[in-house]
Scaffold this motif. Structure first.
Motif, PDB file in Angstrom:
ATOM      1  N   MET A 143      31.992  35.926  38.617  1.00 29.59           N
ATOM      2  CA  MET A 143      32.162  35.638  40.021  1.00 29.59           C
ATOM      3  C   MET A 143      31.962  36.924  40.804  1.00 29.59           C
ATOM      4  O   MET A 143      32.376  37.977  40.360  1.00 29.59           O
ATOM      5  CB  MET A 143      33.566  35.110  40.287  1.00 29.59           C
ATOM      6  N   LYS A 144      31.350  36.835  41.967  1.00 31.48           N
ATOM      7  CA  LYS A 144      31.208  38.021  42.797  1.00 31.48           C
ATOM      8  C   LYS A 144      31.892  37.795  44.137  1.00 31.48           C
ATOM      9  O   LYS A 144      31.934  36.678  44.646  1.00 31.48           O
ATOM     10  CB  LYS A 144      29.763  38.420  42.978  1.00 31.48           C
ATOM     11  N   THR A 145      32.441  38.877  44.673  1.00 32.66           N
ATOM     12  CA  THR A 145      33.161  38.820  45.938  1.00 32.66           C
ATOM     13  C   THR A 145      32.725  39.981  46.826  1.00 32.66           C
ATOM     14  O   THR A 145      32.109  40.935  46.357  1.00 32.66           O
ATOM     15  CB  THR A 145      34.684  38.893  45.727  1.00 32.66           C
ATOM     16  N   GLN A 146      33.081  39.903  48.090  1.00 33.12           N
ATOM     17  CA  GLN A 146      32.709  40.927  49.058  1.00 33.12           C
ATOM     18  C   GLN A 146      33.686  42.096  49.077  1.00 33.12           C
ATOM     19  O   GLN A 146      33.304  43.212  49.375  1.00 33.12           O
ATOM     20  CB  GLN A 146      32.638  40.319  50.465  1.00 33.12           C
ATOM     21  N   SER A 147      34.963  41.830  48.792  1.00 30.63           N
ATOM     22  CA  SER A 147      35.971  42.888  48.931  1.00 30.63           C
ATOM     23  C   SER A 147      36.766  43.077  47.644  1.00 30.63           C
ATOM     24  O   SER A 147      36.828  42.190  46.782  1.00 30.63           O
ATOM     25  CB  SER A 147      36.929  42.561  50.072  1.00 30.63           C
ATOM     26  N   GLU A 157      39.788  40.584  47.393  1.00 32.09           N
ATOM     27  CA  GLU A 157      39.383  39.262  46.918  1.00 32.09           C
ATOM     28  C   GLU A 157      39.177  39.281  45.410  1.00 32.09           C
ATOM     29  O   GLU A 157      39.578  38.349  44.710  1.00 32.09           O
ATOM     30  CB  GLU A 157      38.076  38.826  47.575  1.00 32.09           C
ATOM     31  N   ALA A 158      38.524  40.329  44.920  1.00 37.09           N
ATOM     32  CA  ALA A 158      38.261  40.454  43.486  1.00 37.09           C
ATOM     33  C   ALA A 158      39.565  40.548  42.700  1.00 37.09           C
ATOM     34  O   ALA A 158      39.698  39.939  41.635  1.00 37.09           O
ATOM     35  CB  ALA A 158      37.388  41.671  43.216  1.00 37.09           C
ATOM     36  N   LEU A 192      41.214  37.091  42.584  1.00 36.94           N
ATOM     37  CA  LEU A 192      40.491  36.214  41.677  1.00 36.94           C
ATOM     38  C   LEU A 192      40.754  36.585  40.222  1.00 36.94           C
ATOM     39  O   LEU A 192      41.012  35.723  39.384  1.00 36.94           O
ATOM     40  CB  LEU A 192      38.994  36.281  41.983  1.00 36.94           C
ATOM     41  N   LYS A 225      28.923  44.860  45.948  1.00 40.84           N
ATOM     42  CA  LYS A 225      29.820  43.725  45.728  1.00 40.84           C
ATOM     43  C   LYS A 225      30.705  44.009  44.518  1.00 40.84           C
ATOM     44  O   LYS A 225      30.409  44.855  43.685  1.00 40.84           O
ATOM     45  CB  LYS A 225      29.013  42.452  45.489  1.00 40.84           C
ATOM     46  N   TYR A 261      32.558  42.380  41.119  1.00 34.16           N
ATOM     47  CA  TYR A 261      32.379  41.311  40.156  1.00 34.16           C
ATOM     48  C   TYR A 261      33.629  41.179  39.297  1.00 34.16           C
ATOM     49  O   TYR A 261      34.258  42.171  38.954  1.00 34.16           O
ATOM     50  CB  TYR A 261      31.175  41.602  39.259  1.00 34.16           C
TER      51      TYR A 261
END
Length: 65
Positions: A1-5, A8-9, A12, A37, A39
């Protein structure tokens, strides 16, 4: 999964680490400088342009230095 911040990572990765399918499996947070990004993955293999931020195991966060 990839996230912007990074936050958030971390959220997750923590959620995945509580999942019974990932019991005792490190869930890594990796930053990619090419895409800018973050991951989340269970594979800790990183490339030259990536940086390991930290990982979760059973909900416990460990930061990489």
């Amino acid at each position: 999964m990839k996230t912007q911040s990074k936050t958030e990572a971390k959220k997750l990765a923590k959620a995945y680490s509580y999942n019974k399918d990932y019991t005792d499996v490190p869930v890594y947070i990796i930053y990619c400088s090419r895409t800018e990004k973050y991951y989340v993955d269970t594979n800790g293999l990183i490339r030259l342009w990536e940086k390991l931020i930290g990982y979760y195991v059973n909900g416990v966060y460990t930061s990489e230095k």
